[in-house]
Scaffold this active site. Structure first.
Site: not given
Ligand code: NDP
Length: 302
Positions: A218, A265
């Protein structure tokens, strides 16, 4: 019992067809509902300003993968938030990440600049096995990206809040160690209070000299001024699919920087039919007393 869809009406027609086939007894409304009190499920990007008109709302389904557009503290406590998880999102993200990583690894920004000047000049290639690609955020998308990168022979690493074990990937919860080893960093973290501005001066200073950034998370996670400073120093190039604000203003310096590639995006777009199937599965799970797939932790913010 009813579903209210509040997003693009053309895509709404696709949702309506899927609902008519899969949940024919469930009234499905596009735009507005004749009886808001009957609405238990809402499909939307952002909720209406006043949710009190929907006293029986149970779940809000985001039409996109992120849920950072919701002010969780403003939602009634009993309402669950569900993120979009249709399989095409991960597939497209893996494609986009592979394209961006390979482009930066194979000096595409420099070749595009040279091409505009009609300059035929080879740059030295680097061995993929000695190039570490590190993915930040090992959720469904981060893992799909790593799987997609595996055939190219990169040394793969991952950083995540909680420990992860992925075959062929050096996973860590130690951000400093992860950054120090990452020649190409791919950011796929969700936007939360913790990750806002995480790509800052300290982040760039922790990377090896000549590193590259692929930002697919993001826009608000990136401190753009810090990126500018890093590009004058150790950062070789960056691919940004997300910016803050979006759209990025036409005269923004990022558009014309010779070592930055900006895409609007577009890493992943939700397929309407598959998105509707995900919502149907969520409603069925909720009716059966189970958590909808993709139900987020409102306190955590993802
Ligand atoms: P998930 O919720 O499946 O995964 C998020 C991961 O990030 C989890 O493994 C989580 O760890 C980890 N995480 C969260 N906060 C932290 C932190 N502070 N430090 C380290 N690790 C952290 O999300 P998705 O994989 O489905 O999507 C990720 C992001 O991709 C979305 O939130 C969105 O912002 C972005 N996105 C962008 C798109 C684009 O077109 N550019 C399209 C779709 C999504 P834990 O396992 O410990 O919870």
């Amino acid at each position: 019992m009813a579903v209210l869809y509040r997003s693009d009406p053309t895509r709404g027609e696709v949702y309506a067809r899927v609902f008519a086939q899969s949940l024919p007894a469930m009234p499905f409304h596009i735009g507005s509902a004749p009886d808001p009190a009957a609405v238990e499920y809402m499909i939307t990007w952002t909720p209406p300003a006043d949710l009190s008109a929907y006293p029986n709302l149970r779940l809000i389904f985001s039409v996109g993968a992120g849920v950072d557009q919701f002010d969780m503290s403003a939602l009634p406590p009993q309402v669950g938030v569900v993120r979009m998880m249709e399989p095409g999102i991960a597939q497209q993200m893996a494609q986009m990440a592979a394209m961006a990583v390979l482009s930066l690894h194979r000096d595409m920004p420099a070749y595009l600049s040279q091409a505009r000047q009609g300059r035929w000049q080879a740059l030295t290639t680097r061995d993929a096995g000695r190039t570490r690609v590190g993915v930040m955020g090992l959720g469904q998308l981060g893992r799909a990206v790593l799987a997609g990168l595996a055939p190219f022979g990169f040394d793969l690493a991952g950083y995540n809040r909680s420990p992860r074990d992925i075959a062929g990937v050096d996973c860590t919860t130690d951000l400093a160690a992860f950054l120090a080893g990452s020649d190409i960093v791919v950011c796929l973290l969700p936007l939360t209070d913790e990750t806002r501005g995480i790509l800052n001066d300290a982040f760039f200073a922790a990377l090896p000299d000549g590193a590259h950034l692929v930002h697919l998370g993001r826009g608000a996670q990136l401190d753009v001024a810090a990126l500018g400073r890093a590009l004058e120093g150790r950062l070789a190039s960056a691919w940004l699919d997300v910016t803050d604000p979006e759209p990025l203003p036409q005269d923004h310096w990022l558009w014309s920087h010779p070592r930055v590639i900006v895409t609007p995006h577009v890493a992943s777009q939700t397929d309407a039919a598959q998105g509707a199937a995900h919502v149907v599965a969520g409603i069925r799970a909720d009716r059966a007393g189970q958590d909808a797939p993709g139900l987020v932790d409102r306190d955590r913010g993802y």
